[in-house]
Design a protein around this motif. Structure first.
Motif: not given
Length: 552
Positions: A1-23
């Protein structure tokens, strides 16, 4: 399945700051009951989600999935929850309320719908607004959306056909109802009484539906005091339905809710953590009989009695509520229109003798004046009559007070002076000898100190009923003494009535004495014999009969 280029690659250690930015832009607020609520957008709606709830976890999971095409780790969600709680701890506390918020002369009313709509009421009218309500209002998941009010030619009497009360109580009821939308003052408890099937619960539901609709319009009174406090901290207006008993402890809690109180509750599963919870909730009670036995609560109460419903006039429930919901927007429109006028008139109202809930009294005069200028005096009169009605109900419900008043009336004692123990024995003897069948002695205080403590709580109620009760310590013995006399205006009224009778019948006027003399008990019963004593109120000194004779 071809990867959707619109998705953002997020590493496990980057999940918390990524969600912080959302909220980070979403408001989060802590409430007195310990819950933490985050307000988030969803399509064209606004959601209020509790931190730690599965709903908020699902929301975060879906936001993350839409951006990264996968779900975050569970540990990340735990860290996010801790971060949100810490965020609340470090932010400036907000002065917010459930449903209604007043700032100076402006009132904000939360419609609690998913569009974030609320009303702004001023002396110039009201308007519908939309936006972030977290600066004004707290959130409770049990709250239901309110209909949008409609201004239409009509009067508040549109509500009259749904409320089964007397014309005598109507003005007081409607003024109380409109005052409920004016936050920040002490509101009386609405005490609705009536026989079975007279529509007590229906009237209660109507008030709750207009002021603060919720999923559950009527509530049972919690059995535990702690549960009652927690319940009162979670809503703006609450109705306790079909009461048959109100303990002194719960009566005290309700009194605090009227005046604004704080409760220190230990957090569950801890030994030392105490949480200070403020509460200032509007309350309505209903029952077949009056459950208010304590004078302090009686003075904070408006008593409304529902009428017997003619069987021929009864309507099916579905038909009744369908018609009410149809008229509800117009009823609310009238309420907010009157409230707006009352805000403008508030500073022009001058009341010579304010009642105990002074702010409510003055606001009530402004509301009555806003309905019709001629009703201001009528409201004052209705308030006084209602105060006496509730005072008499409380008197009839209290064995000790009822016995005391009957004792004074039986022996025509206008003025009484003696020790608290002496008065206790007098009234107790009176019950045992004269009124044994009328009163149950088990409801009478078991000792003089309990009698005195209870009587202190009814000093204001006795004053409302025409008696001045003065309790003091004897400077020599240190024992409690009591002096009971009629209010001055009561004495003057009786003197005037006596004089009229005397002129008409040409009888001699009975002379009144300034010093109060008690009838010796030996003249009434042979069981007890006591020396009469006299009280000099200006010097607060007790004299025996012989001492008083020598002085004069």
């Amino acid at each position: 399945m071809k990867k959707n280029v619109d998705f953002i690659p997020v590493k496990s250690e980057e999940e918390f700051p990524f969600i912080q930015e959302i909220l980070k832009e979403f408001p989060v607020q802590s409430y007195g009951n310990g819950s933490v609520i985050m307000t988030v957008p969803k399509d064209d709606k606004i959601l209020h989600l509790t931190v730690g709830s599965q709903q908020l976890k699902d929301y975060i999971n879906m936001c993350f999935f839409e951006l990264a095409n996968r779900f975050p780790n569970k540990n990340t969600l735990t860290n996010v929850e801790s971060w949100l709680r810490y965020k609340v701890m470090t932010q400036e506390p907000k002065n917010i309320n459930y449903r209604v918020k007043r700032i100076d002369d402006t009132i904000y009313y939360d419609l609690c719908n998913d569009k974030g709509e609320y009303l702004k009421i001023t002396k110039n009218g009201y308007e519908l607004l939309q936006g972030n309500t977290s600066d004004y209002f707290a959130y409770n998941p049990n709250q239901s959306p309110q209909v949008i009010p409609v201004i239409k030619d009509g009067k508040i009497e549109l509500l009259r056909k749904y409320v089964n009360i007397s014309d005598e109580d109507w003005l007081l009821f409607i003024v109380y109802l409109i005052s409920c939308f004016y936050e920040g003052i002490q509101h009386p408890v609405l005490n609705i009484n009536g026989v079975y099937g007279s529509g007590k619960s229906t009237v209660s539901k109507i008030v709750k539906s207009l002021v603060d609709p919720s999923l559950q319009l009527l509530n049972d009174l919690p059995r535990q005091e702690r549960d009652l406090v927690v319940t009162l901290t979670s809503t703006y207006y609450i109705v306790f339905d079909n009461l048959s008993k109100l303990t002194p402890e719960k009566s005290d809690i309700i009194c605090k809710a009227v005046t604004g109180g704080n409760a220190s509750l230990r957090e569950l599963y801890t030994m030392t953590n105490l949480r200070n919870i403020p509460y200032n909730t509007l309350i309505a009670l209903n029952g077949i009989s009056d459950v208010i036995y304590r004078g302090d609560l009686a003075q904070r109460t408006i008593y409304i009695e529902t009428l017997i419903i003619d069987e021929e006039k009864r309507r099916p429930e579905n038909e009744f509520w369908k018609e009410f919901e149809k008229d509800k927007p117009y009823i609310l429109g009238c309420i907010f229109n009157i409230l707006s006028k009352a805000i403008g008139l508030y500073d022009t109202v001058t009341v010579r003798k304010l009642h105990r809930l002074a702010d409510f009294h003055k606001l009530g005069c402004a509301i009555a004046k806003a309905i019709d200028p001629s009703l201001e005096a009528e409201f004052n009169k209705a308030l006084i009559q209602n105060k006496m009605k509730q005072a008499n109900n409380t008197l009839n419900n209290n064995v000790m007070l009822n016995a005391l008043f009957d004792y004074l009336k039986k022996y025509q004692i206008d003025d009484y002076t003696g020790s608290m123990s002496e008065l206790y024995l007098d009234v107790r003897e009176f019950i045992q000898c004269d009124y044994k069948q009328q009163y149950e002695l088990k409801y009478f205080p078991k000792a003089a100190n309990a009698f005195g403590k209870s009587l202190r709580g009814y000093i204001q109620l006795c004053k409302d009923l025409g008696l001045i009760v003065d309790i003091y310590k004897d400077p020599k013995s240190g024992n409690s003494h009591v002096h009971i006399s009629k209010k001055q205006e009561e004495q003057e009224n009786e003197a005037e009535q006596t004089e009229e009778v005397v002129i008409g019948t040409e009888k001699k006027v009975v002379e009144r004495h300034a010093i109060f003399e008690r009838t010796p008990i030996v003249e009434r019963h042979a069981i007890f014999e006591r020396t009469p004593i006299f009280f000099n109120k200006s010097e607060r000194v007790l004299y025996s009969a012989q001492q008083y004779k020598n002085i004069n």
